[in-house]
Motif scaffolding. Structure first.
Motif, short mmCIF file in Angstrom:
data_model
loop_
_atom_site.label_atom_id
_atom_site.label_comp_id
_atom_site.label_asym_id
_atom_site.label_seq_id
_atom_site.Cartn_x
_atom_site.Cartn_y
_atom_site.Cartn_z
N UNK A 415 0.86 -1.18 0.00
CA UNK A 415 0.00 0.00 0.00
C UNK A 415 0.90 1.24 0.00
N UNK A 416 0.58 2.22 -0.82
CA UNK A 416 1.33 3.47 -0.85
C UNK A 416 0.56 4.53 -0.07
N UNK A 417 1.14 4.96 1.04
CA UNK A 417 0.52 5.98 1.89
C UNK A 417 1.43 7.19 1.89
N UNK A 418 1.13 8.17 1.05
CA UNK A 418 2.00 9.33 0.92
C UNK A 418 3.34 8.90 0.38
N UNK A 419 4.40 9.14 1.15
CA UNK A 419 5.75 8.76 0.73
C UNK A 419 6.14 7.38 1.24
N UNK A 420 5.21 6.71 1.90
CA UNK A 420 5.55 5.44 2.53
C UNK A 420 4.91 4.28 1.78
N UNK A 421 5.68 3.20 1.67
CA UNK A 421 5.16 1.95 1.12
C UNK A 421 4.99 0.98 2.29
N UNK A 422 3.76 0.51 2.46
CA UNK A 422 3.40 -0.25 3.65
C UNK A 422 2.96 -1.66 3.25
N UNK A 423 3.40 -2.64 4.04
CA UNK A 423 2.99 -4.03 3.82
C UNK A 423 2.22 -4.51 5.06
N UNK A 424 1.05 -5.07 4.83
CA UNK A 424 0.28 -5.68 5.92
C UNK A 424 -0.21 -7.05 5.44
N UNK A 425 -0.62 -7.85 6.38
CA UNK A 425 -1.22 -9.14 6.06
C UNK A 425 -2.63 -9.19 6.60
N UNK A 426 -3.28 -10.31 6.43
CA UNK A 426 -4.64 -10.44 6.93
C UNK A 426 -4.88 -11.87 7.40
N UNK A 427 -5.51 -12.00 8.57
CA UNK A 427 -5.85 -13.30 9.14
C UNK A 427 -7.36 -13.49 9.05
N UNK A 428 -7.80 -14.65 8.56
CA UNK A 428 -9.22 -14.88 8.27
C UNK A 428 -9.70 -16.13 8.99
N UNK A 429 -10.80 -15.98 9.74
CA UNK A 429 -11.48 -17.12 10.35
C UNK A 429 -12.82 -17.32 9.67
N UNK A 430 -13.20 -18.60 9.47
CA UNK A 430 -14.41 -18.89 8.70
C UNK A 430 -15.31 -19.84 9.50
N UNK A 431 -16.60 -19.49 9.56
CA UNK A 431 -17.60 -20.41 10.11
C UNK A 431 -18.66 -20.64 9.05
N UNK A 432 -19.22 -21.86 9.05
CA UNK A 432 -20.18 -22.26 8.02
C UNK A 432 -21.52 -22.59 8.65
N UNK A 433 -22.58 -22.03 8.08
CA UNK A 433 -23.94 -22.41 8.49
C UNK A 433 -24.39 -23.58 7.60
N UNK A 434 -24.93 -24.65 8.16
CA UNK A 434 -25.30 -24.85 9.57
C UNK A 434 -24.29 -25.65 10.36
N UNK A 435 -23.17 -26.07 9.74
CA UNK A 435 -22.25 -26.99 10.41
C UNK A 435 -21.62 -26.42 11.67
N UNK A 436 -21.14 -25.17 11.62
CA UNK A 436 -20.39 -24.63 12.76
C UNK A 436 -21.04 -23.36 13.31
N UNK A 437 -22.35 -23.28 13.22
CA UNK A 437 -23.06 -22.14 13.79
C UNK A 437 -24.45 -22.04 13.22
N UNK A 438 -25.42 -21.81 14.12
CA UNK A 438 -26.81 -21.72 13.69
C UNK A 438 -27.40 -20.33 13.88
N UNK A 439 -26.76 -19.51 14.71
CA UNK A 439 -27.29 -18.17 14.99
C UNK A 439 -26.27 -17.12 14.58
N UNK A 440 -26.74 -15.89 14.58
CA UNK A 440 -25.86 -14.76 14.23
C UNK A 440 -24.65 -14.72 15.15
N UNK A 441 -24.89 -14.78 16.46
CA UNK A 441 -23.79 -14.67 17.42
C UNK A 441 -22.84 -15.85 17.32
N UNK A 442 -23.37 -17.06 17.15
CA UNK A 442 -22.50 -18.24 17.03
C UNK A 442 -21.59 -18.14 15.83
N UNK A 443 -22.12 -17.75 14.70
CA UNK A 443 -21.33 -17.68 13.48
C UNK A 443 -20.23 -16.62 13.59
#
Length: 735
Positions: A415-443
Motif C-alpha cells: 500500500x502506498x501511503x504518501x511517501x511510505x510503502x506499507x505491507x500488511x497481512x490479513x488473518x481470516x477465520x471462517x464459520x459455516x452455516x449450519x455446520x459450525x453455527x446456527x445463529x448470528x452470534x455463534x457464526x
C-alpha cells in the motif's frame, strides 16, 4: 316611551347647525337636544367653515341664504376639503334652481322653512343611518384592501412556491418563487397542467395525491381533472427543474377551493364535485423545497448503519443481513459462510505513521476487499482493524476457501501511503452455516475464534472453525485479564483536550479522555479496549474512575483561579442506564468538591433513543442540579431530530467525521451547516470536533460555530501539560 329613549341609538351623533338667524339656531338646538343629539352651532357660513375644518360632524343642518358666505359656498368648501359629512339643507328658499344646485353639490335632502319638527327628526335619522352605512362600507373596503395587500405581500415574499389550480389541474396562479427555485417563468406555466413540472418517477404518485375525479354524466371525459379533497393533503414529490437540469424534492400542501352556494346539496353520485358548503372550483397549494432536509435525513440514516471512515456497513447492518441470510438458508436448505478478517501489522503502521495514515490504510484495505466480493456478498467494518464478510450462498467450503485466498493475495500487495510503502497481512477465520453455527452470534464468535487461531499460528492465512476451538480466543481472554488488572494497578491516565472559543482563542473547557499505559504495549487508545470494556461490564468502573480523577484534577485548576473552566466527561450507556446513576453522580461531585456548574456530561444519541421518557427524567434531574448536558458525535447515531427540543440540552458536538476534509467532500458541508443552523435555532452551544486544518477552522467560524476541538489547536495531554497551556492564556491560539 319618551322621545329621548326612542332615539337612544343616536345619542353620540354630532350635528352642526349653520344659520344666520340666532332664533332659528336656538329652535333647532332645543329640538335636537330633546333627542339626545350633540349640537354645535355656527352663526353664518364663515364660522361654519372654520368649525368644519377643526371638528368632525356626523350631520350638517345648513341654511342657504346667509350674508357672509351662503350655503352653496359652504358646500363647495366641504367638497374642496374632502369633508365627508351628510348635509341637509333647511332653508326658506324654494326656487327649483337653488334646490337643484344644493342637491348637485351633495345635499342629502332639502327641508323648507318653516319645517315640521317630526319630519326634520325623521330626515336627520335617515341621513345619519345612511352615513353610518356608508362609513361602515368604506371601512370594510379599506380593511379588505389592506388584507389583500398583506396577502399579496405574504404570497410574493413567501419562501415557498404558492400556486392555484383549476378543476382541470391547470395553473391559474403562481408566485415568483417558481422562477427562482425551478427556473420557470410564470408565463411558462400558467395554463399548463401540474404534471408538466412533476419529475417522471413521481407522476403516478402525484396523480394519486391530487386524485383523478370521474367527470359528471354528460360531460367530456378528462383524465387529468383533479379531485375535490375534503381535507388538506400533505405529501412529498420531486419537481423538475427548467431545461431538464435535474429535480428537487418538495413538500406539497394542497387545500380545496370552494364557491359557496346556499342550499347546495351533495351530489351522492359524484361527491367529489359538489358539497353542502359549495362547489369545488380548484386547489390552492404551497410547495416547499425540502431537498437539503431529505438529504440530511438520508445521510443521518446512512450513518446509523455504516462506518464513517470506510463507508462500509457497520456491525449492526451486518448482523441484520446475516440474520436475513440465515432465514433464507433455512428455507432453501442452503449453506452460508461468515468470515472474520483482522489486519496483521496494522498497529505498527498506526503507531509509526500516525492515526491519519492508519485511517488511510483502512480505507484502501476496504477498497481492495470490495473488489474481492461476489454479487450479494456483504463486507462490513466490525471495529478497529477488524472486518466481517458474509457469503450468503455457497455450495461447498471451497467457495469460501477461494474467496479467502483471493483476499490474502490482494492484501499482500504493498500500500502506498504518501511517501511510505506499507505491507500488511490479513488473518481470516471462517464459520459455516449450519455446520459450525446456527445463529448470528455463534457464526460471528466462531469465525472470530478461527481467526485467532490463524493469528497464533503465524498470521496471514485462513482457518475454518472446528468444535475443538474455544468460543473465545486466548488473546481476547488475555486482553480482558489485562483490562481488569489495569484498574487495580493504576495503569489508566486521564488526558485532556482543550476546547477553544472561536472568537477569542481562549481555552474555555477541556474534554477528559482515558489512556491505558500498558506495561508491555505502551499507550493504548480507547478505540482498542472500550468495546471489550463494554462487553465485560468493566466500562462502568473505568468511567467512574475517569470522572472522579478528572473532577479532582480540574477542581485544583478552578480553585487556583480558573473558575470559568468547563470539564466535559463522556458517559457510557451502561453507566447512564444504572438506576442510581443520578444519585451516584451527584454524590461523586460532593465527595470531590467539584462545582456542578463546571461539569458537562456527554452522552451519545443511541443512549437517548433507548428509552426517551426515562432519559428525560434523568437529564432533567442533572440539569436542575446545575450540570450541563451535551450530545456527543451528533448525527452519527440513530438520529431523530424530534427529540432534541424535549431534552434539557446545552451543547451539540459536531462529529469529526463531518469536519474531516470539510472543504473537499461533497455533501458534508450541508450536514455541518444543517446541524449548526439547527443548534443556533434552538440556542444550543456548538462544538466541532476533529479540527485539523486552518481551512476547516475558517469554514466553521464563518457558519457560526462557537467552539473548536482538535489537533489544529492541541492533542490530548496529561493534566500538567494541559494546565500549562491554560496558564499561558489569554490568546494561547491565534484564531
Amino acid at each position: 316611551m319618551t322621545k329621548q329613549a326612542s332615539h337612544s341609538g343616536s345619542i353620540k351623533a354630532k350635528i352642526l347647525i349653520v344659520d344666520d338667524e340666532p332664533r332659528s339656531i336656538q329652535s333647532l338646538e332645543t329640538l335636537l337636544a330633546a333627542y339626545n343629539y350633540t349640537v354645535v352651532s355656527a352663526l353664518g357660513g364663515v364660522s361654519a367653515c372654520k368649525k368644519l375644518q377643526n371638528q368632525n360632524f356626523d350631520l350638517v343642518l345648513l341654511d342657504l341664504n346667509m350674508p357672509d358666505k351662503n350655503g352653496h359656498e359652504v358646500m363647495e368648501f366641504m367638497a374642496r376639503n374632502n369633508i365627508d359629512t351628510a348635509t341637509i339643507v333647511v332653508s326658506g328658499e324654494s326656487a327649483f334652481s337653488t334646490v337643484s344646485r344644493a342637491l348637485r353639490l351633495g345635499a342629502w335632502d332639502y327641508l323648507k322653512k318653516p319645517y315640521d319638527p317630526e319630519e326634520l327628526i325623521a330626515t336627520a335619522e335617515n341621513a345619519l343611518r345612511q352615513k353610518r352605512l356608508k362609513d361602515a362600507h368604506r371601512l370594510m373596503q379599506q380593511r379588505l384592501k389592506r388584507s389583500e395587500e398583506l396577502h399579496r405581500y405574504l404570497v410574493n415574499h413567501s419562501p415557498d412556491i404558492v400556486f392555484m389550480l383549476d378543476q382541470d389541474g391547470r395553473f391559474t396562479f403562481l408566485n415568483s418563487k417558481v422562477e427562482s427555485q425551478l427556473g420557470y417563468t410564470k408565463a411558462d406555466l400558467i395554463g399548463q397542467h401540474y404534471l408538466a413540472i412533476v419529475d417522471g418517477k413521481d407522476k403516478d404518485k402525484a396523480d394519486y395525491y391530487f386524485h383523478v375525479d370521474p367527470p359528471p354524466p354528460g360531460t367530456k371525459d378528462n383524465n387529468n381533472a383533479i379531485f375535490n379533497h375534503d381535507a388538506i393533503r400533505n405529501f412529498e414529490i420531486y419537481l423538475s427543474l427548467a431545461g431538464g437540469n435535474g429535480s428537487r424534492c418538495y413538500e406539497i400542501t394542497i387545500f380545496p377551493i370552494q364557491r359557496k352556494v346556499n342550499g347546495l346539496k351533495r351530489d351522492e353520485q359524484h361527491p367529489g364535485r359538489h358539497h353542502k358548503s359549495g362547489i369545488f372550483i380548484g386547489l390552492y397549494g404551497t410547495a416547499r423545497d425540502v431537498t437539503e432536509k431529505k438529504e440530511a435525513e438520508r445521510y443521518i440514516t446512512y450513518q446509523a448503519y455504516h462506518d464513517l471512515l470506510t463507508r462500509l456497513p457497520n456491525r449492526e447492518l451486518f448482523k441484520e443481513r446475516l440474520k436475513l441470510s440465515i432465514a433464507q438458508a433455512k428455507r432453501n436448505k442452503t449453506r452460508l459462510a461468515v468470515m472474520f478478517l483482522d489486519l496483521d501489522r496494522f498497529k505498527v503502521v498506526n503507531d509509526t505513521l500516525g492515526h491519519a495514515m492508519g485511517d488511510r490504510l483502512l480505507q484502501e484495505v476496504s477498497d481492495r476487499l470490495g473488489h474481492c466480493l461476489r454479487d450479494g456478498d456483504t463486507l462490513s467494518r466490525f471495529g478497529g482493524d477488524e472486518f466481517t464478510l458474509l457469503l450468503p450462498s455457497i455450495s461447498t467450503r471451497e467457495d469460501a476457501r477461494q474467496v479467502s485466498r483471493k483476499i490474502i493475495q490482494t492484501i499482500k500487495e504493498p500500500f502506498t501511503l504518501g511517501e511510505h510503502e506499507v505491507f500488511v497481512g490479513i488473518s481470516i477465520g471462517i464459520s459455516i452455516f449450519p455446520e459450525t453455527g446456527l445463529t448470528v452470534e455463534e457464526l460471528i464468535q466462531n469465525s472470530d475464534a478461527a481467526m485467532y487461531h490463524v493469528k497464533t499460528g503465524g498470521k496471514n492465512g485462513y482457518q475454518f472453525f472446528v468444535n475443538s476451538m474455544k468460543n473465545r480466543s486466548s488473546n481476547r481472554l488475555k486482553k480482558e485479564r489485562d483490562l481488569r488488572s489495569a484498574l487495580e494497578n493504576n495503569e489508566f491516565n486521564v488526558y485532556y483536550q482543550p476546547q477553544v472559543n472561536t472568537k477569542t482563542g481562549d481555552i474555555i473547557g477541556v474534554e477528559a479522555l482515558v489512556r491505558w499505559h500498558h506495561p508491555e504495549r505502551g499507550i493504548i487508545y480507547p478505540a482498542e479496549f472500550l468495546s471489550l470494556a463494554e462487553e465485560t461490564g468493566l466500562i462502568i468502573d473505568i468511567s467512574e474512575w475517569v470522572l472522579v480523577t478528572a473532577c479532582r484534577e480540574v477542581r485544583e485548576w478552578i480553585k487556583n483561579g480558573h473558575e470559568y473552566i468547563r470539564l466535559a466527561v463522556n458517559l457510557s450507556p451502561k453507566q447512564f442506564e444504572h438506576p442510581r446513576f443520578v444519585r451516584q453522580l451527584i454524590r461523586q461531585l460532593k465527595l470531590t468538591d467539584f462545582p456542578a456548574r463546571n461539569l458537562e456530561i456527554e452522552i451519545s444519541e443511541n443512549i437517548i433513543m433507548n428509552d426517551l421518557e426515562h432519559i428525560i427524567r434523568k437529564l432533567n434531574a442533572l440539569n436542575e442540579y446545575g450540570i450541563s448536558i451535551a450530545i456527543d458525535d451528533f448525527g452519527t447515531g440513530y438520529s431523530s431530530l424530534s427529540y432534541i427540543h424535549k431534552l434539557p440540552l446545552h451543547t451539540l458536538k459536531v462529529d469529526q467525521s463531518f469536519v474531516k476534509d470539510l472543504q473537499n467532500q461533497v455533501g458534508k458541508p450541508c450536514i455541518v451547516n444543517a446541524i449548526i443552523a439547527m443548534a443556533q435555532g434552538l440556542r444550543l452551544n456548538i462544538i466541532a470536533e476533529g479540527v485539523e486544518t486552518a481551512e476547516q477552522l475558517d469554514y466553521l467560524k464563518k457558519i457560526g460555530c462557537h467552539e473548536i476541538q482538535g489537533f489544529y489547536f492541541a492533542k490530548a495531554e496529561p493534566a500538567s501539560k494541559t494546565l500549562t497551556m491554560i496558564n499561558r492564556q489569554p490568546r494561547v491560539f491565534a484564531i
